[in-house]
Design a protein around this motif. Structure first.
Motif, PDB file in Angstrom:
ATOM      1  N   GLU A 137      49.012  20.332  59.600  1.00  0.00           N
ATOM      2  CA  GLU A 137      48.361  21.355  58.775  1.00  0.00           C
ATOM      3  C   GLU A 137      48.485  21.024  57.297  1.00  0.00           C
ATOM      4  O   GLU A 137      47.518  21.131  56.533  1.00  0.00           O
ATOM      5  CB  GLU A 137      48.978  22.718  59.071  1.00  0.00           C
ATOM      6  N   THR A 140      46.096  18.506  55.601  1.00  0.00           N
ATOM      7  CA  THR A 140      44.710  18.891  55.323  1.00  0.00           C
ATOM      8  C   THR A 140      44.522  19.460  53.914  1.00  0.00           C
ATOM      9  O   THR A 140      43.388  19.701  53.495  1.00  0.00           O
ATOM     10  CB  THR A 140      44.217  19.959  56.325  1.00  0.00           C
ATOM     11  N   THR A 169      30.298  23.588  57.757  1.00  0.00           N
ATOM     12  CA  THR A 169      31.581  24.031  58.306  1.00  0.00           C
ATOM     13  C   THR A 169      32.624  22.909  58.277  1.00  0.00           C
ATOM     14  O   THR A 169      33.485  22.818  59.143  1.00  0.00           O
ATOM     15  CB  THR A 169      31.398  24.538  59.746  1.00  0.00           C
ATOM     16  N   ILE A 174      35.316  25.605  55.150  1.00  0.00           N
ATOM     17  CA  ILE A 174      36.139  26.477  56.000  1.00  0.00           C
ATOM     18  C   ILE A 174      37.362  26.980  55.242  1.00  0.00           C
ATOM     19  O   ILE A 174      37.752  28.143  55.369  1.00  0.00           O
ATOM     20  CB  ILE A 174      36.528  25.757  57.301  1.00  0.00           C
ATOM     21  N   GLN A 178      38.195  31.030  54.333  1.00  0.00           N
ATOM     22  CA  GLN A 178      39.479  31.711  54.525  1.00  0.00           C
ATOM     23  C   GLN A 178      40.007  32.280  53.210  1.00  0.00           C
ATOM     24  O   GLN A 178      40.501  33.415  53.160  1.00  0.00           O
ATOM     25  CB  GLN A 178      40.481  30.748  55.142  1.00  0.00           C
ATOM     26  N   LYS A 196      28.758  26.938  65.744  1.00  0.00           N
ATOM     27  CA  LYS A 196      29.659  26.857  64.593  1.00  0.00           C
ATOM     28  C   LYS A 196      29.585  28.125  63.746  1.00  0.00           C
ATOM     29  O   LYS A 196      30.598  28.585  63.199  1.00  0.00           O
ATOM     30  CB  LYS A 196      29.315  25.632  63.738  1.00  0.00           C
ATOM     31  N   ARG A 199      31.826  30.616  65.266  1.00  0.00           N
ATOM     32  CA  ARG A 199      33.218  30.336  64.958  1.00  0.00           C
ATOM     33  C   ARG A 199      33.554  30.780  63.533  1.00  0.00           C
ATOM     34  O   ARG A 199      34.641  31.297  63.265  1.00  0.00           O
ATOM     35  CB  ARG A 199      33.527  28.852  65.137  1.00  0.00           C
ATOM     36  N   LEU A 203      36.216  33.771  61.948  1.00  0.00           N
ATOM     37  CA  LEU A 203      37.178  33.612  60.855  1.00  0.00           C
ATOM     38  C   LEU A 203      36.924  34.601  59.720  1.00  0.00           C
ATOM     39  O   LEU A 203      37.680  34.618  58.749  1.00  0.00           O
ATOM     40  CB  LEU A 203      37.118  32.187  60.299  1.00  0.00           C
ATOM     41  N   LYS A 304      46.134  29.687  57.853  1.00  0.00           N
ATOM     42  CA  LYS A 304      46.418  28.450  58.570  1.00  0.00           C
ATOM     43  C   LYS A 304      45.187  27.533  58.540  1.00  0.00           C
ATOM     44  O   LYS A 304      44.070  27.976  58.823  1.00  0.00           O
ATOM     45  CB  LYS A 304      46.761  28.751  60.034  1.00  0.00           C
ATOM     46  N   GLN A 306      42.310  25.049  59.628  1.00  0.00           N
ATOM     47  CA  GLN A 306      41.567  24.890  60.876  1.00  0.00           C
ATOM     48  C   GLN A 306      41.412  23.396  61.177  1.00  0.00           C
ATOM     49  O   GLN A 306      40.689  22.697  60.490  1.00  0.00           O
ATOM     50  CB  GLN A 306      40.197  25.557  60.766  1.00  0.00           C
ATOM     51  N   ASP A 308      40.115  20.483  63.466  1.00  0.00           N
ATOM     52  CA  ASP A 308      39.099  20.202  64.484  1.00  0.00           C
ATOM     53  C   ASP A 308      39.705  19.412  65.630  1.00  0.00           C
ATOM     54  O   ASP A 308      39.540  19.763  66.808  1.00  0.00           O
ATOM     55  CB  ASP A 308      37.949  19.412  63.849  1.00  0.00           C
ATOM     56  N   GLY A 330      36.058  22.236  60.412  1.00  0.00           N
ATOM     57  CA  GLY A 330      37.358  22.159  59.730  1.00  0.00           C
ATOM     58  C   GLY A 330      37.757  20.719  59.497  1.00  0.00           C
ATOM     59  O   GLY A 330      36.932  19.862  59.189  1.00  0.00           O
TER      60      GLY A 330
END
Length: 338
Positions: A137, A140, A169, A174, A178, A196, A199, A203, A304, A306, A308, A330
């Motif tokens: 995480e 990223t 996306t 993404i 958030q 997508k 999805r 979020l 958090k 995302q 892929d 993501g």
């Protein structure tokens, strides 16, 4: 030890594994056992030697990495063995407005990147991570997440109740979704995939526009805002999309210009900014101070990343192919150390 290197002369397979012997640490340097890296579209350009700067043979790619400190130089004061850290895209941009010195030495293009089992940096080129983020995480964050943060809250001056338009996306969009929702904004997002878009709605996206169904998607964005337009556009495409971003933005709005997904040449007419009193801001990631603010907000709101898909170290070419396909949602992560 092992690392990946870029060899632009080998166009068919420029990304290659190489063995190396770590050099001794300088007094202000820190050695990091990298556990994960993440990919950005920039890494595709670097691998093809079509980025903004010339890519030297043997360059270690990837700006985005996270791992554990395994050794420190005698004069290091801010980090200790065992600390969990992430790399800084611009190791010299500590805070404030960027200048020529701040935006030199970008990892994975102008200087050696993080796609290595052992990464060495001055202590100022690393940032300590809060608890609650895995290495994958955290890997990223240095480019995509920080870019999104800068777009929204530095250049974009986003406040609750405003509307943000996001393109696609991928990682930047993404993260921006958030962050914007945590800040109380309304979000419109585009994609060519209804799946997508669903999805993205899960979020928190308020509206999704399929740009295959609505090729003139700026008009749909205007309809969704009662013809007012959006306050902040994060422009990740370039030619062909910037024109629609200019049409979408409201009077007094801001366009954060990030990407070159559709190329480097375009014919958008900036005169369209005048009757709207709007502005375009070029965004080139962000500073260490912004990174620290972003980490604080992510901790506060429980945000958090995302991911892929995660790939093994030896699957780097497949990971790049996944990125190039555009099928990801993501971020794409590659595991490095054990």
């Amino acid at each position: 030890m092992k690392r990946y290197e870029i060899h632009p002369a080998h166009a068919e397979s420029p990304l290659r594994v190489a063995e190396f012997e770590p050099a001794p640490l300088g007094e202000h340097e820190v050695a990091v056992a990298i556990k994960a890296v993440s990919l950005n579209y920039r890494d595709l350009l670097v691998s093809r030697n079509t980025y903004f700067c010339n890519i030297p043979n043997g360059l270690v790619p990837c700006s985005d990495g996270a791992g554990d400190v395994v050794a420190v130089g005698k004069q290091v004061r801010s980090l200790a063995v065992g600390d969990r850290v992430a790399t800084l895209f611009f190791p010299h941009w500590q805070g404030g407005r960027p200048d020529a010195a701040a935006v030199t030495g970008a990892l994975g293009a102008e200087s050696a990147g993080a796609f290595t089992e052992r990464f060495v940096s001055d202590e100022s080129g690393l940032i300590k991570l809060p608890a609650g983020l895995s290495h994958a995480e955290a890997a990223t964050l240095p480019c995509a997440a920080l870019t999104a943060w800068n777009c929204l809250f530095e250049a974009g001056s986003l406040v609750p109740g405003q509307t943000v338009l996001l393109q696609g996306t991928g990682g930047v969009s993404i993260f921006a979704l958030q962050f914007a929702k945590a800040a109380g904004a309304r979000v419109i997002i585009t994609s060519s995939s209804d799946a997508k878009l669903e999805r993205a709605r899960a979020l928190g996206a308020d509206h999704g526009i399929n740009y295959k169904t609505h090729p003139d998607w700026s008009q749909e964005a205007l309809r969704l805002t009662g013809r007012r337009g959006v306050d902040v556009v994060i422009e990740v495409g370039g030619p062909g999309t910037l024109e629609q971003s200019l049409a979408s933005v409201c009077i007094g709005g801001r366009i954060a210009y990030v990407g070159v997904l559709t190329g480097l040449a375009g014919q958008a007419n900036p005169v369209m900014l005048i009757p709207k009193a709007a502005a375009i801001h070029g965004i080139f990631v962000g500073s260490r101070a912004m990174f620290a603010d972003m980490l604080g907000a992510m901790t506060l709101h429980g945000i958090k990343p995302q991911i892929d898909r995660e790939f093994a170290f030896g699957e780097a070419p497949a990971a790049l192919a996944r990125l190039e396909s555009g099928g990801h949602f993501g971020k794409i992560v590659i595991r490095v150390g054990g």
